[in-house]
Design an enzyme around this catalytic site. Structure first.
Site, PDB file in Angstrom:
ATOM      1  N   GLY A   1       0.788  -1.236   0.000  1.00 18.08           N
ATOM      2  CA  GLY A   1       0.000   0.000   0.000  1.00 18.08           C
ATOM      3  C   GLY A   1       0.809   1.270   0.000  1.00 18.08           C
ATOM      4  CE  LYS A   2       6.540   0.469  -2.269  1.00 21.41           C
ATOM      5  NZ  LYS A   2       6.028  -0.926  -2.355  1.00 21.41           N
ATOM      6  CB  THR A   3       0.603   3.559  -4.684  1.00 21.34           C
ATOM      7  OG1 THR A   3       1.689   2.855  -5.301  1.00 21.34           O
ATOM      8  CG2 THR A   3       0.087   4.620  -5.643  1.00 21.34           C
TER       9      THR A   3
ATOM     10  CE  LYS B   1       6.892   2.888  -8.008  1.00 23.38           C
ATOM     11  NZ  LYS B   1       6.419   2.211  -6.786  1.00 23.38           N
TER      12      LYS B   1
ATOM     13  CD  GLU C   1       4.649   4.059  -4.584  1.00 20.04           C
ATOM     14  OE1 GLU C   1       4.355   2.848  -4.623  1.00 20.04           O
ATOM     15  OE2 GLU C   1       3.993   4.937  -5.168  1.00 20.04           O
ATOM     16  N   GLY C   2       9.223   4.186  -3.333  1.00 16.97           N
ATOM     17  CA  GLY C   2      10.107   3.134  -3.808  1.00 16.97           C
ATOM     18  C   GLY C   2       9.350   2.044  -4.537  1.00 16.97           C
ATOM     19  CB  ALA C   3      10.094  -0.360  -6.980  1.00 17.09           C
TER      20      ALA C   3
END
Length: 241
Positions: free
Chosen positions: A15-17, A38, A113-115
């Site tokens: 749920g980072k996004t 991103k 935001e990372g991946a």
């Protein structure tokens, strides 16, 4: 120097996004010209509406080109390093960071935001944590609220601390998880994460049953997330700069 906050996760799909979008929307509502970045994403093509970059823009209402928010997008549903290689691209950490510089000129601060998680392979010789460390900004950890999150969160925090990355706190996310009453660990996970990590759990973001909009995210964030530590992190960067 980038003024910003890196939103990383304990895993992919935590749920980072939606959390990144909620924090960004909240900061913008309070008058900060915050943008989103991103650095690299994989799993869907730009234009599909399914990429994290496109969802970030949709959720926050920011008017920006998706390719500017996500300079490196690859279709293969693989870790960024492998997805890039499959597309014939050999990335370097320097190139990834340089691609975000134009955004720093258009926004006062960036929510990045990372991946996946901190140990996701980014290039042949770097992991996601190396990008966070090189940017020299604090991080927020997004973790699932359900069983197993204590282990994943403590390991993520340890990895970040090993690279001397400041951690603002942890946000638990219900996401697509089962109903809370089906998982008794949900009631104590936040307390135990704080006890064993020494980190502050800033809140628990609920599962959204309707389509996320900037307004719903702001409303939800105001009710569920402690924003004082987040705003303080940006204030410290301003003073330090």
């Amino acid at each position: 120097m980038i003024r910003g906050l890196f939103v990383t996760g304990t895993d992919t799909g935590v749920g980072k996004t939606v959390v990144t979008a909620a924090i960004t929307a909240m900061l913008r509502a309070e008058g900060l010209n915050a943008g989103v970045w991103k650095p690299i994403q994989s799993g869907a093509p730009l234009g599909s509406g399914l990429t994290d970059a496109e969802r970030l823009l949709k959720f926050t209402g920011i008017i920006e080109r998706p390719e500017a928010v996500a300079p490196f997008t690859f279709e293969a549903p693989l870790t960024p390093m492998l997805a890039a290689k499959q597309a014939g691209v050999n990335l370097t950490l320097k190139e990834i960071i340089a691609a975000g510089v134009p955004l720093t000129k258009r926004y006062e601060a960036l929510l990045i935001e990372g991946a996946g998680g901190v140990a996701v392979p980014l290039t042949d010789d770097t992991l996601m944590v190396d990008l966070i460390s090189e940017l020299r900004i604090p991080a927020i950890i997004v973790a699932r609220s359900r069983l197993g999150t204590i282990n994943h969160t403590l390991l993520t925090a340890s990895f970040l601390r090993d690279r001397e990355v400041p951690i603002v706190g942890v946000i638990l996310n219900d996401g697509e998880s089962m109903e809370p009453h089906d998982d008794p660990s949900v009631a104590t996970n936040a307390q135990l994460i704080e006890q064993y990590s020494g980190l502050k759990v800033l809140g628990r973001f609920p599962r959204l049953h309707a389509e996320a909009t900037s307004e719903t995210l702001i409303h939800t964030a105001r009710k569920t997330i402690q924003f004082a530590p987040i705003k303080e992190a940006f204030a410290v960067q301003t003073i330090g700069g």
